[in-house]
Motif scaffolding. Structure first.
Motif, mmCIF file in Angstrom:
data_model
loop_
_atom_site.group_PDB
_atom_site.id
_atom_site.type_symbol
_atom_site.label_atom_id
_atom_site.label_comp_id
_atom_site.label_asym_id
_atom_site.label_seq_id
_atom_site.Cartn_x
_atom_site.Cartn_y
_atom_site.Cartn_z
ATOM 1 N N GLY A 200 0.863 -1.335 -0.155
ATOM 2 C CA GLY A 200 0.122 0.075 -0.477
ATOM 3 C C GLY A 200 0.862 1.248 -0.276
ATOM 4 O O GLY A 200 1.822 1.275 0.344
ATOM 5 N N HIS A 201 -0.249 2.597 -0.625
ATOM 6 C CA HIS A 201 1.225 3.829 -1.111
ATOM 7 C C HIS A 201 0.146 4.597 0.258
ATOM 8 O O HIS A 201 0.963 5.635 0.449
ATOM 9 C CB HIS A 201 0.726 4.091 -1.848
ATOM 10 N N SER A 202 -0.562 4.300 1.035
ATOM 11 C CA SER A 202 -1.150 5.403 2.153
ATOM 12 C C SER A 202 -0.027 5.878 3.002
ATOM 13 O O SER A 202 0.656 5.459 3.506
ATOM 14 C CB SER A 202 -2.223 4.557 2.596
ATOM 15 N N SER A 203 -0.748 6.846 3.251
ATOM 16 C CA SER A 203 0.251 7.625 5.027
ATOM 17 C C SER A 203 0.031 6.827 6.171
ATOM 18 O O SER A 203 -1.190 6.535 5.691
ATOM 19 C CB SER A 203 0.564 8.685 4.683
ATOM 20 N N ALA A 204 0.486 6.729 6.620
ATOM 21 C CA ALA A 204 -0.066 6.656 8.158
ATOM 22 C C ALA A 204 -0.770 8.056 8.919
ATOM 23 O O ALA A 204 -0.252 8.844 8.686
ATOM 24 C CB ALA A 204 1.414 6.547 8.960
ATOM 25 N N THR A 205 -2.059 7.709 9.590
ATOM 26 C CA THR A 205 -2.253 8.239 10.547
ATOM 27 C C THR A 205 -2.743 7.883 11.690
ATOM 28 O O THR A 205 -2.536 6.988 11.776
ATOM 29 C CB THR A 205 -4.070 8.158 9.621
ATOM 30 N N VAL A 206 -2.094 9.168 12.397
ATOM 31 C CA VAL A 206 -1.855 9.333 13.646
ATOM 32 C C VAL A 206 -2.617 10.458 14.077
ATOM 33 O O VAL A 206 -2.735 11.048 14.158
ATOM 34 C CB VAL A 206 -0.794 9.876 14.022
ATOM 35 N N VAL A 207 -3.460 9.256 15.523
ATOM 36 C CA VAL A 207 -4.292 10.140 16.152
ATOM 37 C C VAL A 207 -4.266 9.333 17.939
ATOM 38 O O VAL A 207 -4.709 7.922 17.442
ATOM 39 C CB VAL A 207 -5.775 9.550 16.179
ATOM 40 N N GLY A 208 -3.774 10.194 19.235
ATOM 41 C CA GLY A 208 -3.838 9.062 20.115
ATOM 42 C C GLY A 208 -2.801 7.931 20.434
ATOM 43 O O GLY A 208 -1.637 8.563 20.121
ATOM 44 N N ASP A 209 -3.207 6.507 20.799
ATOM 45 C CA ASP A 209 -2.480 6.062 20.932
ATOM 46 C C ASP A 209 -2.316 4.664 19.430
ATOM 47 O O ASP A 209 -2.000 3.779 19.528
ATOM 48 C CB ASP A 209 -2.177 4.930 22.307
ATOM 49 N N GLN A 210 -3.000 5.094 19.031
ATOM 50 C CA GLN A 210 -3.248 4.321 17.155
ATOM 51 C C GLN A 210 -2.572 5.355 15.987
ATOM 52 O O GLN A 210 -2.688 6.152 15.859
ATOM 53 C CB GLN A 210 -4.812 4.207 17.335
ATOM 54 N N THR B 136 3.796 9.177 1.592
ATOM 55 C CA THR B 136 4.561 10.420 2.836
ATOM 56 C C THR B 136 4.800 10.986 3.524
ATOM 57 O O THR B 136 3.929 10.214 4.258
ATOM 58 C CB THR B 136 3.529 11.652 2.378
ATOM 59 N N PRO B 137 5.821 11.314 4.600
ATOM 60 C CA PRO B 137 6.277 11.124 5.405
ATOM 61 C C PRO B 137 5.177 11.597 6.550
ATOM 62 O O PRO B 137 4.496 12.780 6.142
ATOM 63 C CB PRO B 137 7.766 12.104 5.310
ATOM 64 N N THR B 138 4.441 10.976 7.612
ATOM 65 C CA THR B 138 4.087 11.776 8.633
ATOM 66 C C THR B 138 5.159 12.272 10.037
ATOM 67 O O THR B 138 4.858 11.425 10.503
ATOM 68 C CB THR B 138 3.158 10.585 8.334
ATOM 69 N N ILE B 139 4.121 13.130 10.266
ATOM 70 C CA ILE B 139 5.244 14.382 11.396
ATOM 71 C C ILE B 139 4.450 14.942 12.545
ATOM 72 O O ILE B 139 3.388 15.173 12.629
ATOM 73 C CB ILE B 139 6.253 15.091 10.685
ATOM 74 N N CYS B 140 4.321 14.011 13.457
ATOM 75 C CA CYS B 140 3.611 14.121 14.894
ATOM 76 C C CYS B 140 4.648 14.002 16.130
ATOM 77 O O CYS B 140 4.764 12.733 15.708
ATOM 78 C CB CYS B 140 2.101 14.290 14.017
ATOM 79 N N GLY B 141 4.185 14.007 17.227
ATOM 80 C CA GLY B 141 4.902 14.307 18.451
ATOM 81 C C GLY B 141 6.162 14.326 18.396
ATOM 82 O O GLY B 141 7.037 13.432 19.394
ATOM 83 N N SER B 142 6.654 15.099 17.261
ATOM 84 C CA SER B 142 8.300 14.423 17.245
ATOM 85 C C SER B 142 8.281 13.177 16.870
ATOM 86 O O SER B 142 10.449 13.219 17.009
ATOM 87 C CB SER B 142 8.661 15.669 18.776
#
Length: 428
Positions: A79-89, A398-404
């Motif tokens: 798959g080519h989807s980027s990571a989705t990040v919410v809370g601890d998931q 695409t790079p996902t950037i969150c929570g450093s």
């Protein structure tokens, strides 16, 4: 039938409009009942719909196979989807072509352990398209309570809602779809709606679905042309607009009613990039049959402020502090003045790019198809490369950037076998 259908959807849209609070003149795009945390990346192009992470994030600038790797987790399929990040998931999509499974996978954010997997579709997989495409290229959107994902299945674009435990809540067919290069449009969220585009040579639609029940609230029919761009809601010219490019059009819709604020002959037939804005202009780009970047004044006048013949076909751009940054498919980074199009600089990075730019603070991150991530300054005066980091393999997301932290999707090849990995890159 088309005329009756349009009247019907318009009537529903007007009812929806009356039933909701009018969009405030100074409001930022919001999702009803959900305020993303500073450490979340809840959908395609991030919390502010522009590819820009929170400015106080401090992700690593350098890493390798062993340096600054918090965890890496193997993922079945492709798959080519980027990571989705919410809370601890952390959520990603995947397609197992040999088993004809289209799935959403949830990882534990802290450890990378697989928390659950839901097979959204079994059978009916469309395996046609460009050799680079995947059947799981749509990035998950999350409103804190539910996940929304698009898949192409049995010749139709289908949107599915899952709860945070992976249980299906609803599933809606949006439109029939004839595969040309592939399908990869990601859902967008605004208010109480989820937006989906399905453009193909047999026609299609831009549709707004109820997040609660999945019914189609309004839709606008589209030309019979192949296209791949995702919808996005951005604040332009003093109001929220649902923006869609491609099919030889650039369009701005009222996100609640679906009525057109404006539409012009612009962009080109096939677009992949998602529109960005500097607040006054929207920027579209495409690669077939015309190569171009185009700035459109989005106040309803239909005026093109400037355009060039640079090919930015797949990687979405970043608009920041009066400048437009782009990575061309062919591996050249560019910077233009957003109001005039004046080229400030261009620099060859190397490789071929499908992943889009992500900005955090004054640093731009972009990954080429060979797994090398370039980090350079968002500096209009000159190109300033900060790092070049290689994770050997193949990368289209695409790079996902969150929570450093940086979440990267890279496929490794060992003993002739392809194995997808999700990396969490962070300072240790």
């Amino acid at each position: 039938m088309h005329r009756q259908h349009l009247f019907f959807t318009l009537a529903i849209g007007l009812v929806c409009f009356v039933g909701q609070v009018a969009l405030a003149a100074d409001a930022a795009p919001k999702v009803t009942g959900f305020q993303p945390a500073a450490n979340d990346w809840p959908w395609w192009r991030g919390p502010n719909n522009n590819g820009i992470a929170a400015a106080d994030q401090d992700p690593p600038v350098t890493w390798s196979e062993t340096e600054n790797v918090v965890w890496k987790t193997p993922i079945a399929g492709r798959g080519h989807s980027s990571a989705t990040v919410v809370g601890d998931q952390v959520f990603v999509t995947t397609a197992e072509e040999d088993r004809e499974l289209l799935a959403v996978i949830c990882l534990e954010r802290k450890t990378g352990a697989v928390r659950w997997r839901t097979d959204v579709h079994t059978g009916g997989m469309d395996k046609k398209g460009n050799k680079k495409t995947s059947q799981a290229s749509s990035t998950v959107a999350c409103d804190g309570e539910r996940l929304y994902v698009n898949f192409l299945n049995h010749g139709s674009v289908v949107t599915t809602a899952l709860d945070r435990q992976g249980k299906q809540v609803w599933q809606t067919k949006v439109a029939d779809f004839a595969t040309h290069q592939g399908f990869g449009s990601s859902p967008a969220l605004f208010g109480s709606l989820v937006y989906v585009t399905a453009d193909s040579k047999t026609g299609g639609a831009v549709a707004a679905l109820s997040r609660e029940k999945g019914e189609i609230v309004w839709q606008q029919l589209r030309p019979e042309k192949a296209n791949y761009a995702s919808p996005i809601v951005l604040r332009v010219a003093g109001k929220e607009q649902l923006l869609v490019s491609g099919c030889d059009l650039a369009s701005g819709f009222h996100p609640v009613t679906g009525s057109k604020f404006w539409e012009i002959e612009g962009a080109t037939t096939e677009c992949v990039t998602t529109m960005v804005t500097d607040g006054e202009r929207v920027f579209v780009s495409g690669g077939y049959p015309r190569k171009h970047v185009q700035a459109i004044v989005a106040d309803g006048t239909g005026k093109t402020a400037w355009q060039n013949n640079v090919q930015v076909y797949v990687p979405s751009m970043i608009a920041h502090d009066g400048y437009l940054y782009a990575t061309q498919d062919g591996g050249v980074a560019s910077c233009w003045k957003s109001d005039t199009g004046e080229e400030m600089w261009k620099e060859r990075l190397g490789g071929t790019f499908s992943g889009s730019l992500t900005l955090v603070g004054d640093k731009l991150y972009t990954t080429n198809e060979s797994g090398t991530t370039f980090v350079f300054k968002a500096n209009p005066k000159q190109f300033e490369k900060l790092a070049e980091n290689m994770l050997t393999g193949e990368a289209f997301a695409t790079p996902t950037i969150c929570g450093s932290q940086i979440f990267l999707r890279v496929a490794e090849f060992k003993d002739g076998k392809r194995q997808e990995m999700v990396y969490c890159i962070g300072k240790k």
